[in-house]
Design a protein around this motif. Structure first.
Motif, PDB file in Angstrom:
ATOM      1  N   ASN A 120       0.693  -1.395   0.031  1.00 51.40           N
ATOM      2  CA  ASN A 120       0.313   0.503   0.353  1.00 51.40           C
ATOM      3  C   ASN A 120       0.390   1.150   0.165  1.00 51.40           C
ATOM      4  O   ASN A 120       2.157   1.271   0.834  1.00 51.40           O
ATOM      5  CB  ASN A 120      -0.942   0.214   0.877  1.00 51.40           C
ATOM      6  CG  ASN A 120      -1.664  -0.868   1.561  1.00 51.40           C
ATOM      7  OD1 ASN A 120      -2.050  -1.537  -0.109  1.00 51.40           O
ATOM      8  ND2 ASN A 120      -3.202  -0.916   2.160  1.00 51.40           N
ATOM      9  N   GLY A 121       0.692   2.517  -0.285  1.00 55.87           N
ATOM     10  CA  GLY A 121       0.654   3.239   0.072  1.00 55.87           C
ATOM     11  C   GLY A 121       1.187   3.873   1.204  1.00 55.87           C
ATOM     12  O   GLY A 121       0.777   3.903   1.925  1.00 55.87           O
ATOM     13  N   THR A 122       1.945   4.593   1.776  1.00 56.05           N
ATOM     14  CA  THR A 122       3.175   5.105   2.819  1.00 56.05           C
ATOM     15  C   THR A 122       3.406   4.031   3.418  1.00 56.05           C
ATOM     16  O   THR A 122       4.423   4.490   5.095  1.00 56.05           O
ATOM     17  CB  THR A 122       2.543   6.026   3.711  1.00 56.05           C
ATOM     18  OG1 THR A 122       0.914   5.628   3.804  1.00 56.05           O
ATOM     19  CG2 THR A 122       1.436   7.157   2.370  1.00 56.05           C
ATOM     20  N   VAL A 123       3.192   2.652   3.027  1.00 52.10           N
ATOM     21  CA  VAL A 123       3.976   1.552   3.912  1.00 52.10           C
ATOM     22  C   VAL A 123       5.811   1.910   4.266  1.00 52.10           C
ATOM     23  O   VAL A 123       6.587   1.181   4.748  1.00 52.10           O
ATOM     24  CB  VAL A 123       4.056  -0.210   3.580  1.00 52.10           C
ATOM     25  CG1 VAL A 123       2.806  -0.097   3.157  1.00 52.10           C
ATOM     26  CG2 VAL A 123       5.029   0.043   1.912  1.00 52.10           C
ATOM     27  N   LYS A 168       7.979   1.874   1.394  1.00 52.59           N
ATOM     28  CA  LYS A 168       8.016   1.361  -0.271  1.00 52.59           C
ATOM     29  C   LYS A 168      10.137   2.154  -0.620  1.00 52.59           C
ATOM     30  O   LYS A 168      10.997   1.871  -0.631  1.00 52.59           O
ATOM     31  CB  LYS A 168       7.588   0.673  -1.199  1.00 52.59           C
ATOM     32  CG  LYS A 168       6.629   0.108  -0.658  1.00 52.59           C
ATOM     33  CD  LYS A 168       5.610  -0.811  -2.046  1.00 52.59           C
ATOM     34  CE  LYS A 168       4.777   0.388  -2.254  1.00 52.59           C
ATOM     35  NZ  LYS A 168       4.152   1.565  -1.448  1.00 52.59           N
ATOM     36  N   THR A 169       9.303   3.093  -0.943  1.00 60.22           N
ATOM     37  CA  THR A 169      10.945   3.932  -1.748  1.00 60.22           C
ATOM     38  C   THR A 169      11.522   4.356  -0.804  1.00 60.22           C
ATOM     39  O   THR A 169      13.026   4.841  -0.724  1.00 60.22           O
ATOM     40  CB  THR A 169      10.153   5.700  -1.740  1.00 60.22           C
ATOM     41  OG1 THR A 169       8.899   5.375  -2.896  1.00 60.22           O
ATOM     42  CG2 THR A 169      11.609   6.665  -2.428  1.00 60.22           C
ATOM     43  N   ALA A 172      14.074  10.472   3.956  1.00 63.61           N
ATOM     44  CA  ALA A 172      13.487  11.629   4.056  1.00 63.61           C
ATOM     45  C   ALA A 172      11.994  11.204   4.407  1.00 63.61           C
ATOM     46  O   ALA A 172      11.037  10.288   4.489  1.00 63.61           O
ATOM     47  CB  ALA A 172      12.774  11.872   2.240  1.00 63.61           C
ATOM     48  N   LYS A 173      11.716  12.472   5.560  1.00 62.38           N
ATOM     49  CA  LYS A 173      10.896  12.037   6.282  1.00 62.38           C
ATOM     50  C   LYS A 173       9.622  12.874   5.842  1.00 62.38           C
ATOM     51  O   LYS A 173       8.457  11.901   6.161  1.00 62.38           O
ATOM     52  CB  LYS A 173      11.212  13.278   7.604  1.00 62.38           C
ATOM     53  CG  LYS A 173      11.795  12.772   8.722  1.00 62.38           C
ATOM     54  CD  LYS A 173      12.201  13.612   9.820  1.00 62.38           C
ATOM     55  CE  LYS A 173      13.379  13.345  11.320  1.00 62.38           C
ATOM     56  NZ  LYS A 173      13.651  14.867  11.234  1.00 62.38           N
ATOM     57  N   GLN A 225       4.670  10.686  -3.090  1.00 61.54           N
ATOM     58  CA  GLN A 225       3.947   9.636  -3.420  1.00 61.54           C
ATOM     59  C   GLN A 225       4.503   9.459  -4.975  1.00 61.54           C
ATOM     60  O   GLN A 225       5.103  10.477  -5.311  1.00 61.54           O
ATOM     61  CB  GLN A 225       2.663  10.060  -3.553  1.00 61.54           C
ATOM     62  CG  GLN A 225       1.030   8.658  -3.809  1.00 61.54           C
ATOM     63  CD  GLN A 225      -0.081   8.761  -4.897  1.00 61.54           C
ATOM     64  OE1 GLN A 225      -0.327  10.252  -4.670  1.00 61.54           O
ATOM     65  NE2 GLN A 225      -0.270   8.134  -4.751  1.00 61.54           N
ATOM     66  N   ASP A 238      10.426   0.476  -7.999  1.00 63.37           N
ATOM     67  CA  ASP A 238       9.027   0.979  -6.779  1.00 63.37           C
ATOM     68  C   ASP A 238       7.722   1.966  -7.066  1.00 63.37           C
ATOM     69  O   ASP A 238       8.091   2.368  -8.251  1.00 63.37           O
ATOM     70  CB  ASP A 238      10.201   2.541  -6.198  1.00 63.37           C
ATOM     71  CG  ASP A 238       9.631   2.660  -5.207  1.00 63.37           C
ATOM     72  OD1 ASP A 238       8.318   2.674  -4.543  1.00 63.37           O
ATOM     73  OD2 ASP A 238      10.161   4.584  -4.783  1.00 63.37           O
ATOM     74  N   GLY A 253       4.040   2.114  -6.946  1.00 64.09           N
ATOM     75  CA  GLY A 253       3.759   3.192  -6.011  1.00 64.09           C
ATOM     76  C   GLY A 253       2.341   2.464  -5.625  1.00 64.09           C
ATOM     77  O   GLY A 253       1.292   1.537  -6.598  1.00 64.09           O
ATOM     78  N   ASN A 258       8.006  -2.767   7.967  1.00 63.90           N
ATOM     79  CA  ASN A 258       7.989  -1.375   7.571  1.00 63.90           C
ATOM     80  C   ASN A 258       8.643  -0.933   9.441  1.00 63.90           C
ATOM     81  O   ASN A 258       7.233  -1.102   9.388  1.00 63.90           O
ATOM     82  CB  ASN A 258       8.995  -0.905   6.754  1.00 63.90           C
ATOM     83  CG  ASN A 258       9.069   0.006   6.503  1.00 63.90           C
ATOM     84  OD1 ASN A 258      10.787   0.160   7.106  1.00 63.90           O
ATOM     85  ND2 ASN A 258       8.776   1.811   5.435  1.00 63.90           N
ATOM     86  N   LYS A 259       9.418   0.683   9.524  1.00 68.04           N
ATOM     87  CA  LYS A 259       9.550   1.308  10.455  1.00 68.04           C
ATOM     88  C   LYS A 259       8.770   0.282  11.603  1.00 68.04           C
ATOM     89  O   LYS A 259       7.995   0.926  13.198  1.00 68.04           O
ATOM     90  CB  LYS A 259       7.514   1.378  10.265  1.00 68.04           C
ATOM     91  CG  LYS A 259       7.421   2.417   8.834  1.00 68.04           C
ATOM     92  CD  LYS A 259       6.506   2.552   8.329  1.00 68.04           C
ATOM     93  CE  LYS A 259       5.708   3.782   7.214  1.00 68.04           C
ATOM     94  NZ  LYS A 259       5.039   4.483   7.155  1.00 68.04           N
ATOM     95  N   LEU A 302       9.026   2.661  15.629  1.00 65.12           N
ATOM     96  CA  LEU A 302       8.285   2.752  15.922  1.00 65.12           C
ATOM     97  C   LEU A 302       7.332   1.498  17.090  1.00 65.12           C
ATOM     98  O   LEU A 302       6.093   1.510  16.598  1.00 65.12           O
ATOM     99  CB  LEU A 302       6.668   2.762  15.002  1.00 65.12           C
ATOM    100  CG  LEU A 302       7.171   3.719  13.606  1.00 65.12           C
ATOM    101  CD1 LEU A 302       6.719   4.446  13.022  1.00 65.12           C
ATOM    102  CD2 LEU A 302       7.964   5.672  15.015  1.00 65.12           C
ATOM    103  N   ALA A 318      13.638   1.732   7.192  1.00 68.27           N
ATOM    104  CA  ALA A 318      14.005   2.501   6.638  1.00 68.27           C
ATOM    105  C   ALA A 318      14.999   3.753   7.193  1.00 68.27           C
ATOM    106  O   ALA A 318      15.602   3.891   7.070  1.00 68.27           O
ATOM    107  CB  ALA A 318      12.755   2.468   5.501  1.00 68.27           C
TER     108      ALA A 318
END
Ligand code: GTP
Length: 242
Positions: A33-36, A38-39, A51-52, A56, A81, A83, A141-142, A145, A172
């Motif tokens: 999904n978007g914002t997970v 990947k980039t 990059a914080k 998109q 990558d 989207g 990822n993440k 957190l 990342a």
């Protein structure tokens, strides 16, 4: 020119490349999904950059990273990558087509991003119907957190086991485990067996980052800013590092 020929031209690959020295070249795609992130995962792997701010990805971006494996084996990973919104696009099967490895990425703080991997996985299976499936991996990822973790480790492991996926946890942001995952995938695709020591050395290289982060976020942010100032390649679509 077909869509596939056009894409191959963009990444510098053509059907006549087979005899070139760089014949250990593999296509690795990141889906999810978007914002997970990947980039961000790819930026960290290819350019050691994070990059914080969120930008998109529309359609697909390409990156290349060269890796040296044991026994003087050199391999180039062509990392795509894709989207998150591409799941709704007709082009998505064209992007998946001919992948040697697929990474299913989700955000550990967002349960929906994990649940939706079922759809991404089905899409890959459908695209490869009747053909040899690619190497597949699950990537949570993440992990910086992890106090906000919304997906249980058992769920993660069960999904990986049921679908025969490698399973990884990464960040990342801190870089934790990023290099080790791609290194493992590259070694497997190249038929190179990694010793326990090799795997451990990849992991050790990134572990101190996460410990520093957990104890001193301000310091990590300062280090990141310095790293980003040094990185002149921001916005570049490809990288090649030996
Ligand atoms: N804390 C934290 N934030 C992250 C991490 N990875 C990515 N992010 C943030 O999450 C947001 C989305 O990251 P992207 O890498 O753009 O996500 P994407 O999956 O490529 O998104 P699409 O382009 O929409 O497919 C950005 O604000 C990143 O800074 C991570 O490991 N930890």
């Amino acid at each position: 020119m077909t869509d596939m020929e056009e894409i191959k031209k963009q990444v510098g690959q053509s059907d006549s490349d087979d005899d070139e020295p760089e014949n250990l070249q593999y296509k690795v795609i990141l889906l999810g999904n978007g914002t997970v992130g990947k980039t961000s995962i790819i930026n960290r792997f290819c350019e050691d950059y994070f990059a914080k701010t969120y930008k998109q990805t529309i359609g697909v971006d390409f990156y290349v990273k060269r890796l040296e494996l044991p026994d003087n084996i050199f391999t180039a990973l062509q990392v795509w990558d894709i989207g998150g919104q591409s799941i709704f696009s007709k082009m998505v099967t064209t992007y998946i087509y001919e992948a040697n490895a697929v990474i299913f990425a989700y955000d550990i703080t967002n349960h929906q991003s994990f649940a939706d991997l079922e759809d991404w996985h089905q899409l890959v299976l459908k695209t490869f119907e009747g053909k040899e499936p690619p190497l597949m991996a699950l990537m949570g990822n993440k992990i910086d957190l992890n106090h906000m973790q919304a997906v249980k480790q058992e769920e993660h492991e069960q999904f990986a086991e049921e679908n025969r996926l490698y399973n990884f946890y990464v960040s990342a942001k801190t870089g934790d485990q990023i290099e080790a995952c791609f290194y493992k995938i590259a070694a497997d695709l190249s038929g190179v067996k990694l010793s326990k020591e090799m795997i451990e050395s990849q992991q050790k290289a990134v572990k101190p980052n996460i410990i520093d982060y957990m104890n001193n976020e301000a310091e990590l942010e300062k280090a990141e800013e310095e790293q980003q100032k040094k990185t002149k390649k921001k916005g570049k679509k490809t990288c090649a590092i030996f």
